[in-house]
Design an enzyme around this catalytic site. Structure first.
Site, PDB file in Angstrom:
ATOM      1  CB  ALA A  66      -1.014   0.099   1.330  1.00 39.39           C
ATOM      2  CD  GLU A 132       1.371  -5.440   5.698  1.00 39.18           C
ATOM      3  OE1 GLU A 132       2.218  -6.406   6.000  1.00 39.18           O
ATOM      4  OE2 GLU A 132       0.569  -5.614   4.751  1.00 39.18           O
TER       5      GLU A 132
END
Ligand code: CO8
Length: 258
Positions: A66, A132
């Protein structure tokens, strides 16, 4: 749809090809790219002339996650009220089989996008990871769920908690990818596989996709029951009649629904 700016969209005969195209950001997935990918795939899905979809990136990166620059200033209220990145779920509702052709980095949201596809064909330079944790967050587009179902708890925990990258030989051993091919052959191989799928009955491929996906979403008993019902339903199609007649008559089938 207006002309997309973050992806390239092409038709290769009966195969729809979507190429992520933000090379300067290693194809980082921002909201615009998500909207464009989902719109393009949905349009292909609605087109009876398309029997399979391939999603690919560049040689260096399928997608490096992302878009951290877009996400960095968001608050809890922002992500909740915008249902941030929720539209990616729409990809998993399409009936047309989708192949991810992965070369280079497939990290974070990039790995999750690959796993949202129905199968992954990888080049030898592919790297998978859910990093992440290094950013103080966790996977949010299904990574903790799909990776666990794909490779099992031990390896998924390892990946999600340490953020380490998995090379392609490990990814193949673990069952994350269906085939590993030389990097420069990855897209070609995926397009060939997609063309094979697109040559079948589109009703049968949609039902087959549905049946396999049930294994992810239900118990064995429910999955087998669902498969049986889907199998029976193929006998309501002219493609079943044609497919079996062609075998008996020793000729190629000429499916109506493709
Ligand atoms: N977001 C934004 N920009 C990125 C990203 C990213 N994920 N990855 C790379 N870039 C940019 C870099 O900032 C750089 O831009 P610039 O030249 O302007 O500085 C350019 O791409 C090239 O990157 P590098 O110079 O870093 O290239 P390297 O070859 O040195 O390194 C790496 C490549 C290892 C891939 C490195 O770029 C990297 O670690 N990237 C980040 C990987 C990452 O952490 N991904 C996870 C992101 S978080 C996520 O995906 C959460 C998903 C869940 C969302 C759920 C919402 C509901």
């Amino acid at each position: 749809m207006s002309e997309p700016t973050t992806i390239l969209v092409e038709r290769r005969d009966r195969v729809g090809l979507i190429t992520l195209n933000r090379p300067k950001a290693l194809n980082a997935l921002n909201s615009e790219l998500m909207t464009e990918v989902v719109a393009a795939a949905t349009e292909f899905d609605a087109d009876p002339g398309i029997g399979a979809i391939v999603i690919t990136g560049s040689e260096k990166a399928f997608a490096a996650g992302a878009d951290i620059k877009e996400m960095s200033s968001k608050t809890y209220a922002d992500v909740v009220s915008q249902q941030f990145f929720g539209a990616w779920d729409d990809l998993s509702r399409l009936r047309t089989p989708i192949i991810a052709a992965v070369t280079g980095y497939a990290l974070g949201g990039g790995c999750e996008l690959a796993m949202l596809c129905d199968t992954i064909i990888a080049g030898e330079n592919a790297r998978f990871g859910q990093p992440e944790i290094n950013l103080g967050v966790i996977p949010g587009i299904g990574g903790s769920q799909r990776l666990t179902r794909a490779v099992g708890k031990a390896k998924a925990m390892d990946m999600v908690l340490t953020g380490r990258q998995m090379k392609v030989d490990e990814a193949e051993r673990a069952g994350l990818v269906s085939r590993v091919v030389p990097t420069e052959k990855c897209l070609e191989t995926a397009l060939e596989a997609a063309a094979v799928i697109a040559s079948k009955s589109a009703i049968a491929t949609a039902l087959a996709k549905d049946a396999v996906n049930r294994a992810f979403e239900s118990s064995l008993v429910e999955g087998v029951r669902a498969e049986r019902a889907l199998f029976y339903s193929t006998f309501a199609t002219d493609d079943q009649t044609e497919g079996m007649a062609a075998f008996v008559e020793k000729r190629e089938p000429n499916f109506t629904h493709r």
